[in-house]
Design an enzyme around this catalytic site. Structure first.
Site, short mmCIF file in Angstrom:
data_model
loop_
_atom_site.label_atom_id
_atom_site.label_comp_id
_atom_site.label_asym_id
_atom_site.label_seq_id
_atom_site.Cartn_x
_atom_site.Cartn_y
_atom_site.Cartn_z
N HIS A 74 0.83 -1.21 0.00
CA HIS A 74 0.00 0.00 0.00
C HIS A 74 0.87 1.26 0.00
O HIS A 74 0.54 2.25 -0.67
CB HIS A 74 -0.93 0.01 1.21
CG HIS A 74 -1.82 -1.19 1.27
ND1 HIS A 74 -2.48 -1.58 2.43
CD2 HIS A 74 -2.16 -2.11 0.32
CE1 HIS A 74 -3.18 -2.68 2.18
NE2 HIS A 74 -3.00 -3.02 0.92
N HIS A 231 -9.64 -2.29 -4.36
CA HIS A 231 -8.48 -2.63 -3.54
C HIS A 231 -7.51 -3.54 -4.29
O HIS A 231 -6.29 -3.42 -4.11
CB HIS A 231 -8.89 -3.32 -2.23
CG HIS A 231 -7.71 -3.58 -1.35
ND1 HIS A 231 -7.13 -2.60 -0.58
CD2 HIS A 231 -6.93 -4.69 -1.18
CE1 HIS A 231 -6.07 -3.09 0.03
NE2 HIS A 231 -5.92 -4.36 -0.32
N ASP A 235 -3.46 -2.88 -4.71
CA ASP A 235 -2.37 -3.84 -4.50
C ASP A 235 -1.51 -3.99 -5.75
O ASP A 235 -0.28 -4.05 -5.67
CB ASP A 235 -2.94 -5.21 -4.12
CG ASP A 235 -3.36 -5.30 -2.66
OD1 ASP A 235 -2.97 -4.43 -1.87
OD2 ASP A 235 -4.07 -6.26 -2.32
N HIS A 258 -1.07 -11.24 -5.07
CA HIS A 258 0.29 -10.71 -5.04
C HIS A 258 1.27 -11.62 -5.79
O HIS A 258 2.20 -11.14 -6.44
CB HIS A 258 0.76 -10.53 -3.59
CG HIS A 258 0.08 -9.40 -2.88
ND1 HIS A 258 0.24 -8.09 -3.23
CD2 HIS A 258 -0.78 -9.41 -1.83
CE1 HIS A 258 -0.49 -7.33 -2.44
NE2 HIS A 258 -1.12 -8.11 -1.58
#
Length: 279
Positions: A74, A231, A235, A258
């Site tokens: 973030h 969101h 990321d 991720h």
């Protein structure tokens, strides 16, 4: 300076940002004085020689072989959008997660301001399509393709209360601080409870996540009806900045994590190294 609670440790933590010189890059410094580059080659388990490598799936962790800094994504996203290229981040072993978004990081950078340095900014230009995963609607995939500017198209499709959500973010058309930065992390009550029982996470999850149970959000009010996909874009922006440069191109993502983000960045980094070697 910014304080908060670590997502994984559940402990109080904080960061202090200081300027660095031209071309010094993004550097994390632990309380013990260890330095860790904010770069794809510092990602936990990164090894360009190991085809069976594994990436951290729930957050982005950087290491130097001795110490690590966790949950950097973030903060990296805020650096990316605000154009921060040279900065020292003093931190313990985890970036404070605050409310699970990049809102406070973005506001901190905007408040403090930036110093323009006398050096050109290098940009990665996507000249041909490159990606990971299988390009089917129900399969995870992520690719970069040529585009005049920068744009992310993200799709997610999860059980209720999320469902299918698609969002396109272009910083020339939408405001990061208003449309993306406030979007928070999310998970199910069952996943968080299991992770806590296994000792993998601390109490940081409870106050910094949208928590879902039996098809409903149980602990907060959504900031946007499609906060979940926003969101995921947050990321992705943070992970992409591990490349070390801004990107000129379009990023198309479907159900990514991720691990996928980092795998794409590694491919882009290796392509850059090959171009440099051939120059």
């Amino acid at each position: 300076m910014l304080n908060g609670v670590g997502l994984l440790s559940g402990r109080k933590t904080g960061i202090i940002l200081s300027p660095l010189g031209v071309n010094e890059g993004i550097v994390f410094q632990t309380l013990e004085g260890q330095t860790i580059r904010g770069h794809i080659t510092s990602v936990e388990n990164y090894s360009k020689s190991d085809p069976a490598k594994k990436f951290s799936a729930n957050s982005t962790t950087l290491e130097n072989g001795i110490q690590q800094v966790r949950t950097v994504e973030h903060l990296m996203a805020a650096f990316s959008v605000h154009g921060v290229t040279n900065v020292l981040i003093k931190v313990d072993d985890e970036i404070p997660n605050v409310d699970g978004s990049a809102k406070d990081f973005s506001e901190l950078i905007a408040k403090v301001g930036l110093v323009e340095q006398q050096a050109p900014t290098k940009v990665v230009v996507i000249r041909k399509k490159i990606g990971v995963g299988k390009e089917e609607s129900q399969e995870k995939h992520l690719y970069a393709e040529p585009f005049d500017g920068f744009e992310i198209i993200m799709r997610v499709d999860y059980p209720k209360p999320i469902g299918e959500q698609i969002f396109t973010f272009n910083p020339e058309k939408e405001s990061f601080s208003e449309e993306i930065a406030p979007a928070r992390s999310f998970n199910t009550f069952e996943n968080i409870e299991l992770a806590q029982r296994l000792g993998k996470v601390g109490s940081g999850y409870l106050n910094s996540h949208i928590i879902m149970h039996e098809g409903k959000v149980i602990n907060t009010q959504l900031r946007y009806p499609d906060e979940f996909v926003r969101h995921k874009i947050l990321d992705l922006i943070g992970d992409l900045y591990l490349l070390g440069f801004p990107i000129r191109g379009r990023i198309v993502a479907n159900m990514t994590s991720h691990g996928y983000n980092q795998a794409l960045v590694e491919q882009l980094y290796q392509a850059i190294q090959q171009d440099i070697g051939a120059a």
